[in-house]
Design a protein around this motif. Structure first.
Motif, short mmCIF file in Angstrom:
data_model
loop_
_atom_site.label_atom_id
_atom_site.label_comp_id
_atom_site.label_asym_id
_atom_site.label_seq_id
_atom_site.Cartn_x
_atom_site.Cartn_y
_atom_site.Cartn_z
N THR A 144 0.32 -0.76 -0.18
CA THR A 144 -0.10 -0.21 -0.51
C THR A 144 0.94 0.74 -0.19
N GLN B 106 4.95 0.81 -5.00
CA GLN B 106 3.55 0.26 -4.29
C GLN B 106 3.84 -0.75 -5.43
N ALA C 24 1.20 3.87 2.53
CA ALA C 24 1.35 4.15 3.62
C ALA C 24 2.74 2.70 3.70
N GLN C 25 2.86 1.84 3.24
CA GLN C 25 3.60 0.62 3.39
C GLN C 25 4.48 0.49 2.17
#
Length: 291
Positions: free
Chosen positions: A212, A223, A214-215
């Protein structure tokens, strides 16, 4: 990590090798044949312990050693096993002397993949965060035939299982066809080879192989999004050797290995293509005792 293929074949070796192996030696007198048949018809339980060398996570190129417990047996013709994080029960009763073996029953796997980030060496994958433990429950069907290639006592089996996560980790299903071939070499030794593959739904792909925004920010990996499809295939082999008596009684050594290849979009995931490897290896060795 689940290391299912290796332990599936371990089940084939430890449960299926014992009785046919006797017939590979010089023909015994009839009394010996009767005793062998009587021994094989008895209830049996095998308990083993060993160590498995496997990737930190599914797709990793870093490895670690974990314990590998085994409990398998046959009670009144019903086979069961608890091997590592996997358990199954064959509800189709085996009868003495049968050549065709119909198999079906429940199966369960506890999937610990990336459940403990501290056990992952790669800091980028560790930064992706913890994934909850998946409890995958379902069933399997299969068919085996004794006496197919090398002798009247070898065995070829094919099966397919379907499991679904009921613990909310990936909330999806895994389809897994498998093929196993076993042949005894003597009263004391047997070998097996096997192949398997896994097709997963999009929930599995999103949970374990997607990244994601955020990850990506936390890990530095790009991503990525992946859906359903064939995740990997695996091939391998195992061998067992009796240290005391024969394969029906006493102590035995078991050792083997598996090669797996991550496929398609799963192999292209940054946790595999950048932080890990499409090529996966598993090795295990241990000692078991048959009562």
């Amino acid at each position: 990590m689940t290391y299912r293929p290796l332990f599936a074949a371990a089940t084939v070796l430890l449960l299926g090798a014992a009785a046919p192996a006797f017939a590979q030696d010089a023909a015994p007198v009839p009394a010996d044949n009767n005793q062998i048949a009587a021994d094989f018809d008895k209830d049996t339980v095998t308990v083993g312990v060993g160590a498995a060398y496997l990737p930190d996570y599914d797709g990793s190129n870093d490895y670690r050693v974990v314990p590998a417990p085994v409990v398998i047996g046959s009670i009144k013709g019903f086979n069961f096993n608890v091997i590592g994080n996997r358990a199954s029960l064959d509800l189709a009763r085996n009868n003495p002397g049968q050549r065709w073996d119909i198999q079906f029953g429940p199966i369960g796997v506890v999937n610990f993949d990336r459940q403990s980030p501290k056990n992952i060496d790669d800091l980028r994958v560790r930064a992706l965060g913890k994934i909850g433990t998946a409890i995958e429950l379902g069933g399997y069907v299969g068919l085996g035939k004794t006496g197919v290639i090398t002798s009247p006592y070898d065995k070829l089996s094919v099966s397919v299982s379907l499991r679904h996560d009921v613990n909310g980790a990936h909330r999806s299903s895994i389809l897994q066809p498998s093929i196993n071939y076993l042949t005894p070499l003597s009263r004391k030794a047997a070998i097996a080879v096997f192949g398997t593959a896994q097709r997963v739904e999009s929930g599995y792909g999103q949970t374990y192989f997607s990244i994601t925004p955020a990850q990506s920010l936390a890990s530095g990996l790009p991503q990525y999004s992946v859906g359903k499809g064939w995740k990997n295939y695996s091939v391998g082999g195992l061998a067992t050797y009796s240290l005391t008596g024969d394969l029906l009684h006493g102590f035995k050594l078991v050792a083997g290995g598996t090669y797996s290849r991550m496929l398609g979009n799963f192999g292209d995931s940054p946790i595999v293509s950048i932080a890990g490897s499409r090529n996966q290896w598993v090795g295990a060795a241990g000692v078991a005792y048959t009562f």
